[in-house]
Design an enzyme around this catalytic site. Sequence first.
Site, PDB file in Angstrom:
ATOM      1  N   GLY A   1      13.861   3.332   2.024  1.00  0.00           N
ATOM      2  CA  GLY A   1      11.826   2.949   1.858  1.00  0.00           C
ATOM      3  C   GLY A   1      11.752   2.080   1.606  1.00  0.00           C
ATOM      4  O   GLY A   1      12.287   1.646   0.802  1.00  0.00           O
TER       5      GLY A   1
ATOM      6  N   GLN B   1       4.354  -2.169  -2.795  1.00  0.00           N
ATOM      7  CA  GLN B   1       6.453  -2.723  -3.174  1.00  0.00           C
ATOM      8  C   GLN B   1       6.326  -3.948  -2.795  1.00  0.00           C
ATOM      9  O   GLN B   1       7.032  -4.818  -3.672  1.00  0.00           O
ATOM     10  CB  GLN B   1       7.280  -1.934  -2.778  1.00  0.00           C
TER      11      GLN B   1
ATOM     12  N   CYS C   1      15.090   2.808  -6.914  1.00  0.00           N
ATOM     13  CA  CYS C   1      13.849   2.524  -6.404  1.00  0.00           C
ATOM     14  C   CYS C   1      14.295   1.011  -6.822  1.00  0.00           C
ATOM     15  O   CYS C   1      14.656   0.257  -7.489  1.00  0.00           O
ATOM     16  CB  CYS C   1      12.297   2.387  -6.922  1.00  0.00           C
ATOM     17  N   LEU C   2      13.603  -0.383  -4.864  1.00  0.00           N
ATOM     18  CA  LEU C   2      13.962  -1.539  -5.111  1.00  0.00           C
ATOM     19  C   LEU C   2      12.725  -2.619  -6.429  1.00  0.00           C
ATOM     20  O   LEU C   2      13.149  -3.307  -6.423  1.00  0.00           O
ATOM     21  CB  LEU C   2      13.482  -1.614  -3.946  1.00  0.00           C
TER      22      LEU C   2
ATOM     23  N   HIS D   1       9.097  10.065  -2.390  1.00  0.00           N
ATOM     24  CA  HIS D   1       9.345   8.643  -3.166  1.00  0.00           C
ATOM     25  C   HIS D   1       8.265   7.672  -2.714  1.00  0.00           C
ATOM     26  O   HIS D   1       7.568   7.162  -3.309  1.00  0.00           O
ATOM     27  CB  HIS D   1      10.852   8.049  -3.447  1.00  0.00           C
ATOM     28  N   GLU D   2       7.842   7.885  -1.582  1.00  0.00           N
ATOM     29  CA  GLU D   2       8.208   6.775  -0.890  1.00  0.00           C
ATOM     30  C   GLU D   2       5.923   6.557  -0.660  1.00  0.00           C
ATOM     31  O   GLU D   2       4.656   5.785  -1.289  1.00  0.00           O
ATOM     32  CB  GLU D   2       7.931   6.150   0.135  1.00  0.00           C
TER      33      GLU D   2
ATOM     34  N   HIS E   1       4.157   5.841  -3.908  1.00  0.00           N
ATOM     35  CA  HIS E   1       3.667   4.845  -4.174  1.00  0.00           C
ATOM     36  C   HIS E   1       2.672   3.929  -4.001  1.00  0.00           C
ATOM     37  O   HIS E   1       1.955   3.346  -4.261  1.00  0.00           O
ATOM     38  CB  HIS E   1       4.878   3.364  -3.363  1.00  0.00           C
TER      39      HIS E   1
HETATM   40 ZN   LIG Z   1      10.679   2.997  -4.653  1.00  0.00          ZN
END
Ligand SMILES: [Zn+2]
Length: 191
Positions: A49, A54, A104-105, A146-147, A150
């Site tokens: 995701g 991000q 998480c990236l 999660h996304e 963000h």
């Molecule tokens: Zn994340």
Amino acid sequence: MLNMPILPIVTYNDPILLQIAESVVELTSELDDFIEDLFETMEGADGVGLAAPQVGRSVRIFVMNADLMYDEEDEKANLLGNMVFINPEIVEYSKEKVSYQEGCLSLPGLLDEVNRPDRIRIRFKDESFQDQELELDGWNARVVQHELDHLDGILFIDRISAFKRTLHRGSLQKIDEGSVSASYPLADKKS
Ligand SMILES: [Zn+2]
């Protein structure tokens, strides 16, 4: 095939990750291209995701492909492939919650268990800017939550206990200072 760029990932503690992202009013061709870049970047980073903030853009869009998280044997797996969610809104949460490890990236190297509702119902606009509604469970529901966080300035570490968060303090500081590496490009730290 066109060579689409892999965008650098913004990391903790960049202010853009703490903002409420703006709704999309119109799906322009520029945004279409941006969504393609999001997919390309997500795949390049082996992510499941990726949310627009991000990569440094505060708009309410995220992409997901949670198929990799599912076991091939899992009969309940709901494989959706590449999905884009524009102006997403979760309209129902299950009472049952489940705890799974998340990463998480934007937080390279950091993993922890996060407790989240098991099932959700989400309204969003798709890649044609058409209204959609889906009921999701398992990994799809987890990645979506999660996304979507963000887009509201929330990171998964905000959803763990304060005690557990202190255990990550050293790693968070390293990420904040830009002294971490990842297998994908990271955005430069603003000083
Ligand atoms: Zn994340």
